[in-house]
Scaffold this active site. Structure first.
Site, short mmCIF file in Angstrom:
data_model
loop_
_atom_site.label_atom_id
_atom_site.label_comp_id
_atom_site.label_asym_id
_atom_site.label_seq_id
_atom_site.Cartn_x
_atom_site.Cartn_y
_atom_site.Cartn_z
N THR A 14 -7.76 5.31 -3.58
CA THR A 14 -6.45 5.98 -3.65
C THR A 14 -5.39 4.96 -4.06
O THR A 14 -5.61 3.74 -3.95
CB THR A 14 -6.05 6.60 -2.29
N ASP A 39 -4.66 9.18 -7.52
CA ASP A 39 -3.26 8.79 -7.33
C ASP A 39 -2.38 10.04 -7.34
O ASP A 39 -2.76 11.08 -7.89
CB ASP A 39 -2.80 7.83 -8.46
N SER A 148 -1.05 -4.88 6.23
CA SER A 148 -0.07 -5.83 5.65
C SER A 148 0.27 -6.87 6.70
O SER A 148 0.31 -6.58 7.90
CB SER A 148 1.21 -5.11 5.25
N TYR A 161 7.70 0.57 7.58
CA TYR A 161 6.51 0.05 6.88
C TYR A 161 5.66 -0.82 7.81
O TYR A 161 4.43 -0.68 7.86
CB TYR A 161 6.98 -0.75 5.66
P1 NAP Z 1 1.93 -0.01 -5.84
O1 NAP Z 1 1.74 -0.81 -7.07
O2 NAP Z 1 3.22 0.68 -5.59
O3 NAP Z 1 0.72 1.05 -5.76
C1 NAP Z 1 0.67 2.08 -4.80
C2 NAP Z 1 0.15 3.33 -5.49
O4 NAP Z 1 0.04 4.38 -4.50
C3 NAP Z 1 1.12 3.85 -6.56
O5 NAP Z 1 0.41 4.25 -7.70
C4 NAP Z 1 1.76 5.04 -5.86
O6 NAP Z 1 2.30 6.01 -6.73
C5 NAP Z 1 0.58 5.57 -5.08
N1 NAP Z 1 1.01 6.52 -4.05
C6 NAP Z 1 2.19 6.55 -3.37
N2 NAP Z 1 2.24 7.62 -2.57
C7 NAP Z 1 1.06 8.29 -2.74
C8 NAP Z 1 0.54 9.50 -2.20
N3 NAP Z 1 1.25 10.23 -1.31
N4 NAP Z 1 -0.68 9.90 -2.58
C9 NAP Z 1 -1.38 9.19 -3.49
N5 NAP Z 1 -0.93 8.05 -4.06
C10 NAP Z 1 0.29 7.61 -3.69
O7 NAP Z 1 1.68 -0.93 -4.55
P2 NAP Z 1 0.58 -2.05 -4.29
O8 NAP Z 1 1.29 -3.32 -4.14
O9 NAP Z 1 -0.57 -1.92 -5.22
O10 NAP Z 1 0.13 -1.60 -2.84
C11 NAP Z 1 -1.16 -1.06 -2.58
C12 NAP Z 1 -1.37 -1.06 -1.07
O11 NAP Z 1 -1.28 -2.41 -0.58
C13 NAP Z 1 -0.29 -0.28 -0.31
O12 NAP Z 1 -0.87 0.37 0.79
C14 NAP Z 1 0.64 -1.36 0.16
O13 NAP Z 1 1.37 -0.98 1.29
C15 NAP Z 1 -0.34 -2.49 0.44
N6 NAP Z 1 0.26 -3.82 0.46
C16 NAP Z 1 0.92 -4.30 -0.63
C17 NAP Z 1 1.48 -5.57 -0.56
C18 NAP Z 1 2.24 -6.19 -1.71
O14 NAP Z 1 2.85 -7.26 -1.51
N7 NAP Z 1 2.25 -5.59 -2.89
C19 NAP Z 1 1.33 -6.34 0.60
C20 NAP Z 1 0.65 -5.81 1.68
C21 NAP Z 1 0.10 -4.55 1.59
P3 NAP Z 1 3.91 5.88 -7.05
O15 NAP Z 1 4.06 4.59 -7.80
O16 NAP Z 1 4.19 7.08 -7.85
O17 NAP Z 1 4.60 5.87 -5.70
#
Ligand code: NAP
Length: 253
Positions: A14, A39, A148, A161
């Site tokens: 996802t 997604d 996280s 968050y």
């Molecule tokens: P990202 O680039 O924003 O990717 C998240 C994806 O999830 C986006 O495509 C988003 O779509 C999609 N999404 C949001 N709401 C959704 C829903 N209701 N149903 C299905 N898909 C949905 O973020 P990322 O950095 O890859 O993060 C991925 C995971 O890692 C997340 O759980 C995040 O909290 C975690 N994380 C990230 C970091 C970091 O520093 N980047 C650190 C710790 C943990 P939209 O773009 O349209 O919202």
């Protein structure tokens, strides 16, 4: 990891249209898994599938809203038509932020983040585990959630968050306890600060302050998280269950 170590496996990711989810699809595909890129924005999931190398015929994209159980049921219904068995690798990477100081945070923004990050992870685990048990194919399955480092230490501006991600850790440990009797492992990766659209909006000054707290001296790359997820998905991690692995570059928050 040997190329092809995930041959014959089906992986549901996802949040696959962006960042860590997209990089995870690439890593799992490289190891031979068939990819279901899911997604909220279907066209982004489709772009992820188009970016994969190898046999694209085995990969599909689907639109799903992880906070909505009927959307998830629809997705699993579609998957039944496309694959002979349910996915045995499940990666919960969908996530959002809605940052604000606690005293200013809107109730709806608190709910939104909990609903996607925590409830969404729960709903996908529940549906995926049920599908595996019903099909009698649960043994050897692996669920990987994304928590996280701010869920461990807290973070200014992220009451919603950080609480959602602390919840993901507790959910992971409980899911492992309940699902291990079906042969399903459940673990979480706990990333630090990773370059992705999620962190693009962080002001440069804040980024510099955070970077100073990271031993490696930089933000991580989505691929560096994807490698750990891929390890946890594979049988090479067969004795790792109910745990949360920090991948932070040595972050001293
Ligand atoms: P990202 O680039 O924003 O990717 C998240 C994806 O999830 C986006 O495509 C988003 O779509 C999609 N999404 C949001 N709401 C959704 C829903 N209701 N149903 C299905 N898909 C949905 O973020 P990322 O950095 O890859 O993060 C991925 C995971 O890692 C997340 O759980 C995040 O909290 C975690 N994380 C990230 C970091 C970091 O520093 N980047 C650190 C710790 C943990 P939209 O773009 O349209 O919202």
């Amino acid at each position: 990891m040997a190329i092809g170590s995930l041959a014959g496996r089906i992986a549901l990711v996802t949040g696959a249209g962006s960042g860590i989810g997209r990089a995870t699809c690439a890593a799992l595909s490289r190891e031979g898994a068939s990819i279901i890129a899911a997604d909220k924005v279907g066209k982004n999931a489709k772009l992820t599938i188009q970016s994969l190398k190898g046999d694209v015929a085995q990969n599909i994209s689907v639109e799903v809203d992880v906070k909505d159980s009927s959307s998830i049921q629809r997705m699993f219904g579609e998957l039944k038509k496309c694959f002979p068995k349910p996915p045995s690798i499940i990666v919960n990477s969908a996530g959002i932020t809605r940052d604000a100081f606690l005293l200013k945070m809107e109730e709806s923004h608190f709910d939104d983040v909990i609903n996607v990050n925590l409830k969404g992870t729960f709903l996908i685990i529940q549906a995926a585990a049920q599908a595996l048990i019903d099909a009698n194919t649960s043994h050897g399955a692996s669920i990987v959630n994304i928590a996280s480092i701010v869920g461990v230490h807290g973070n200014i501006g992220q009451a919603n968050y950080s609480a959602s991600k602390a919840g993901v850790e507790a959910l992971t440990k409980t899911a492992a306890k309940e699902l291990s009797k079906f042969g399903i492992r459940c673990n979480a990766v706990v990333p630090g600060f990773i370059e992705s659209p999620m962190t693009d909006a962080v002001p440069v000054k804040v980024k510099e302050m955070v970077q100073a707290q990271i031993m490696v001296g930089r933000f991580g790359k989505p691929e560096e998280i994807a490698e750990v997820i891929t390890f946890l998905a594979s049988s090479r991690s067969s004795y790792i269950n109910g745990t949360c692995i920090e991948v932070t570059g040595g972050c001293r928050l």
